[in-house]
Design a protein around this motif. Structure first.
Motif, PDB file in Angstrom:
ATOM      1  N   SER A 182     134.057  78.512  -2.057  1.00 52.17           N
ATOM      2  CA  SER A 182     133.117  77.638  -1.345  1.00 52.17           C
ATOM      3  C   SER A 182     131.690  77.822  -1.866  1.00 52.17           C
ATOM      4  CB  SER A 182     133.175  77.935   0.155  1.00 52.17           C
ATOM      5  OG  SER A 182     132.176  77.214   0.839  1.00 52.17           O
ATOM      6  N   LEU A 183     131.307  79.072  -2.078  1.00 51.45           N
ATOM      7  CA  LEU A 183     129.953  79.334  -2.589  1.00 51.45           C
ATOM      8  C   LEU A 183     129.786  78.813  -4.017  1.00 51.45           C
ATOM      9  CD1 LEU A 183     129.365  82.935  -1.177  1.00 51.45           C
ATOM     10  CD2 LEU A 183     128.432  80.773  -0.316  1.00 51.45           C
ATOM     11  N   VAL A 184     130.820  78.953  -4.827  1.00 50.69           N
ATOM     12  CA  VAL A 184     130.768  78.433  -6.201  1.00 50.69           C
ATOM     13  C   VAL A 184     130.619  76.910  -6.170  1.00 50.69           C
ATOM     14  CG1 VAL A 184     132.104  78.134  -8.330  1.00 50.69           C
ATOM     15  CG2 VAL A 184     131.974  80.384  -7.247  1.00 50.69           C
ATOM     16  N   GLU A 185     131.361  76.253  -5.285  1.00 48.46           N
ATOM     17  CA  GLU A 185     131.247  74.792  -5.151  1.00 48.46           C
ATOM     18  C   GLU A 185     129.841  74.383  -4.729  1.00 48.46           C
ATOM     19  OE1 GLU A 185     134.260  72.998  -2.666  1.00 48.46           O
ATOM     20  OE2 GLU A 185     135.841  74.144  -3.651  1.00 48.46           O
ATOM     21  N   LYS A 186     129.284  75.104  -3.776  1.00 51.31           N
ATOM     22  CA  LYS A 186     127.922  74.788  -3.301  1.00 51.31           C
ATOM     23  C   LYS A 186     126.901  74.968  -4.424  1.00 51.31           C
ATOM     24  CE  LYS A 186     128.828  75.936   1.516  1.00 51.31           C
ATOM     25  NZ  LYS A 186     128.597  76.890   2.609  1.00 51.31           N
ATOM     26  N   ILE A 187     127.049  76.036  -5.189  1.00 55.95           N
ATOM     27  CA  ILE A 187     126.130  76.277  -6.305  1.00 55.95           C
ATOM     28  C   ILE A 187     126.273  75.179  -7.345  1.00 55.95           C
ATOM     29  CG2 ILE A 187     125.681  77.805  -8.274  1.00 55.95           C
ATOM     30  CD1 ILE A 187     126.271  80.174  -6.370  1.00 55.95           C
ATOM     31  N   THR A 188     127.506  74.812  -7.660  1.00 51.51           N
ATOM     32  CA  THR A 188     127.748  73.752  -8.642  1.00 51.51           C
ATOM     33  C   THR A 188     127.139  72.441  -8.165  1.00 51.51           C
ATOM     34  OG1 THR A 188     129.763  74.848  -9.381  1.00 51.51           O
ATOM     35  CG2 THR A 188     129.525  72.516  -9.926  1.00 51.51           C
ATOM     36  N   ALA A 189     127.339  72.119  -6.884  1.00 52.43           N
ATOM     37  CA  ALA A 189     126.766  70.881  -6.327  1.00 52.43           C
ATOM     38  C   ALA A 189     125.235  70.922  -6.382  1.00 52.43           C
ATOM     39  CB  ALA A 189     127.241  70.675  -4.900  1.00 52.43           C
ATOM     40  N   ALA A 190     124.661  72.068  -6.047  1.00 47.10           N
ATOM     41  CA  ALA A 190     123.199  72.198  -6.084  1.00 47.10           C
ATOM     42  C   ALA A 190     122.672  72.061  -7.509  1.00 47.10           C
ATOM     43  CB  ALA A 190     122.771  73.528  -5.483  1.00 47.10           C
ATOM     44  N   GLN A 191     123.385  72.631  -8.450  1.00 48.81           N
ATOM     45  CA  GLN A 191     122.972  72.510  -9.851  1.00 48.81           C
ATOM     46  C   GLN A 191     123.095  71.067 -10.338  1.00 48.81           C
ATOM     47  OE1 GLN A 191     125.568  75.557 -11.471  1.00 48.81           O
ATOM     48  NE2 GLN A 191     123.898  77.056 -11.582  1.00 48.81           N
ATOM     49  N   ASN A 192     124.152  70.380  -9.909  1.00 50.86           N
ATOM     50  CA  ASN A 192     124.311  68.967 -10.275  1.00 50.86           C
ATOM     51  C   ASN A 192     123.215  68.105  -9.642  1.00 50.86           C
ATOM     52  OD1 ASN A 192     126.562  69.514 -11.846  1.00 50.86           O
ATOM     53  ND2 ASN A 192     128.016  69.041 -10.213  1.00 50.86           N
ATOM     54  N   ASP A 193     122.882  68.413  -8.395  1.00 46.43           N
ATOM     55  CA  ASP A 193     121.794  67.687  -7.730  1.00 46.43           C
ATOM     56  C   ASP A 193     120.474  67.895  -8.477  1.00 46.43           C
ATOM     57  OD1 ASP A 193     123.543  66.797  -5.791  1.00 46.43           O
ATOM     58  OD2 ASP A 193     122.827  68.171  -4.224  1.00 46.43           O
ATOM     59  N   GLN A 194     120.223  69.129  -8.866  1.00 44.18           N
ATOM     60  CA  GLN A 194     118.991  69.434  -9.588  1.00 44.18           C
ATOM     61  C   GLN A 194     118.952  68.716 -10.930  1.00 44.18           C
ATOM     62  OE1 GLN A 194     116.322  71.175  -8.337  1.00 44.18           O
ATOM     63  NE2 GLN A 194     115.285  70.456 -10.176  1.00 44.18           N
ATOM     64  N   LEU A 195     120.072  68.699 -11.616  1.00 38.70           N
ATOM     65  CA  LEU A 195     120.150  68.020 -12.912  1.00 38.70           C
ATOM     66  C   LEU A 195     119.896  66.521 -12.751  1.00 38.70           C
ATOM     67  CD1 LEU A 195     120.730  68.128 -15.958  1.00 38.70           C
ATOM     68  CD2 LEU A 195     123.155  67.868 -15.407  1.00 38.70           C
ATOM     69  N   ALA A 196     120.496  65.910 -11.747  1.00 35.22           N
ATOM     70  CA  ALA A 196     120.288  64.475 -11.496  1.00 35.22           C
ATOM     71  C   ALA A 196     118.826  64.190 -11.182  1.00 35.22           C
ATOM     72  CB  ALA A 196     121.188  64.007 -10.359  1.00 35.22           C
TER      73      ALA A 196
END
Length: 188
Positions: free
Chosen positions: A61-75
């Motif tokens: 779950s934490l890995v997914e949240k980090i990945t989503a946050a990184q994708n949001d930042q990239l966008a």
């Protein structure tokens, strides 16, 4: 039993379980390295040892949240780049570039939009463009034509009671008495 404990080495799995338990429920950018380290420790376990880790869902779950946050930042960074590519001084030729930047921003999620740092530059560019469009679209102001009111020369019909001698649509009515003529002339 001795052979099983050597092969499984439950102590390694227990250490990873404790590392996962120590992770915060909400991760920030400061926790990324820590989560990655625990993820690497889990990946280093054998398949049998990984099966002993009972709290892997928290790590996932934490890995997914980090990945989503990184994708949001990239966008958001991609939209920031498009906005920052806008010139400081806007001309009508920049309209399409501004519209494209606005479309990119509009396609972001609310969370991603909150990460865009150059949003005020976009709104400033849109405001400059709107002003330019007003100047271009504004018609040339011309002075209205001044027309004299029509007078009715009804042969000898000097109707002093009605003041309107046949021209009911006249905007200006001439006073009937001679004393008011001076006031009438001054008003015009």
């Amino acid at each position: 039993i001795y052979l099983t404990s050597i092969v499984l080495n439950p102590g390694a799995a227990k250490a990873v379980i404790e590392q996962i338990n120590a992770l915060p429920e909400v991760v920030t950018s400061t926790h990324i390295t820590l989560v990655e380290e625990v993820q690497a420790a889990f990946a280093a376990l054998t398949a049998d040892q990984q099966a002993l880790v009972t709290n892997k869902e928290k790590l996932d779950s934490l890995v997914e949240k980090i990945t989503a946050a990184q994708n949001d930042q990239l966008a958001a960074e991609q939209v920031d780049a498009a906005i920052n590519a806008l010139p400081t001084t806007i001309t009508l030729e920049h309209a399409q570039q501004i519209e494209e930047a606005r479309a990119l921003f509009a396609n972001l999620t609310t969370a991603q939009q909150a990460l865009v740092q150059a949003f005020s530059k976009l709104t400033d560019a849109e405001a400059q463009l709107a002003l330019l469009n007003l100047v271009v679209e504004e018609p040339e102001v011309t002075e209205p034509e001044v027309t004299q009111p029509e007078t009715n020369n009804n042969s000898g019909n000097n109707n002093s009671a009605g003041n309107n001698t046949g021209n009911e649509n006249s905007e200006i009515n001439r006073p009937s008495s001679d004393d008011d003529d001076d006031d009438y002339d001054e008003a015009i």
